[in-house]
Design a protein around this motif. Structure first.
Motif, PDB file in Angstrom:
ATOM      1  N   CYS A   1       0.800  -1.224   0.000  1.00 43.05           N
ATOM      2  CA  CYS A   1       0.000   0.000   0.000  1.00 43.05           C
ATOM      3  C   CYS A   1       0.836   1.280   0.000  1.00 43.05           C
TER       4      CYS A   1
ATOM      5  N   PRO B   1      -4.530   2.549  -5.271  1.00 40.33           N
ATOM      6  CA  PRO B   1      -4.171   1.292  -4.611  1.00 40.33           C
ATOM      7  C   PRO B   1      -4.491   0.098  -5.499  1.00 40.33           C
TER       8      PRO B   1
ATOM      9  N   CYS C   1      -3.280  -4.312  -2.201  1.00 44.06           N
ATOM     10  CA  CYS C   1      -3.329  -3.312  -1.128  1.00 44.06           C
ATOM     11  C   CYS C   1      -4.716  -3.295  -0.497  1.00 44.06           C
ATOM     12  N   CYS C   2      -5.726  -3.217  -1.310  1.00 47.30           N
ATOM     13  CA  CYS C   2      -7.093  -3.161  -0.776  1.00 47.30           C
ATOM     14  C   CYS C   2      -7.446  -4.440  -0.022  1.00 47.30           C
TER      15      CYS C   2
ATOM     16  N   ILE D   1      -6.025  -4.021   3.430  1.00 45.71           N
ATOM     17  CA  ILE D   1      -6.817  -3.071   4.222  1.00 45.71           C
ATOM     18  C   ILE D   1      -8.158  -3.675   4.629  1.00 45.71           C
TER      19      ILE D   1
ATOM     20  N   LEU E   1      -6.917   6.784   0.897  1.00 45.78           N
ATOM     21  CA  LEU E   1      -6.622   5.399   0.545  1.00 45.78           C
ATOM     22  C   LEU E   1      -7.768   4.486   0.967  1.00 45.78           C
TER      23      LEU E   1
ATOM     24  N   CYS F   1     -10.316   2.206  -1.488  1.00 43.73           N
ATOM     25  CA  CYS F   1     -10.495   0.758  -1.313  1.00 43.73           C
ATOM     26  C   CYS F   1     -11.910   0.422  -0.849  1.00 43.73           C
TER      27      CYS F   1
END
Length: 107
Positions: free
Chosen positions: A44, A56, A60-61, A64, A92, A96
């Motif tokens: 991320c 992102p 990355c998502c 998260i 961010l 996401c």
């Protein structure tokens, strides 16, 4: 001449052992906090740094979305130590599709 080669081989063996130990220690520095392996935060970083952060990625998502965001609130003061710009974290989360982040993430 044989003695000289033994010394070189010994130095090479010691170097190989030291490098192997360094790699093992580096992997051991990963921490698991609030459902996040801290090594996965690297996925991320491009989306939460610089003047024009990248969007992102899917990885990355996923990191998260798997995180316990409420649990992360006490760690908020340390987010910059991981290379993240605190002002980029909220956007961010939005990118996401984290629609209801804890109030601590409103910077």
């Amino acid at each position: 001449m044989g003695k000289n080669n033994n010394g070189i081989h010994m130095q090479f063996a010691v170097l190989a052992i030291v490098l192997t130990a360094a790699i093992m220690v580096d992997e051991a520095t990963s921490l698991f906090i609030c459902n996040i392996d801290t090594n996965n935060l690297e996925k991320c970083r491009p989306a939460a740094t610089g003047n024009n952060p990248q969007p992102p990625g899917r990885d990355c998502c996923a990191v998260i979305k798997a995180a316990n965001l409420q649990c992360l609130c006490p760690y908020k003061p340390f987010i910059s130590r991981y290379g993240f710009d605190p002002s980029k974290v909220r956007p961010l989360l939005d990118k996401c599709s984290i629609n209801t982040p804890p109030s601590c993430f409103f910077f």
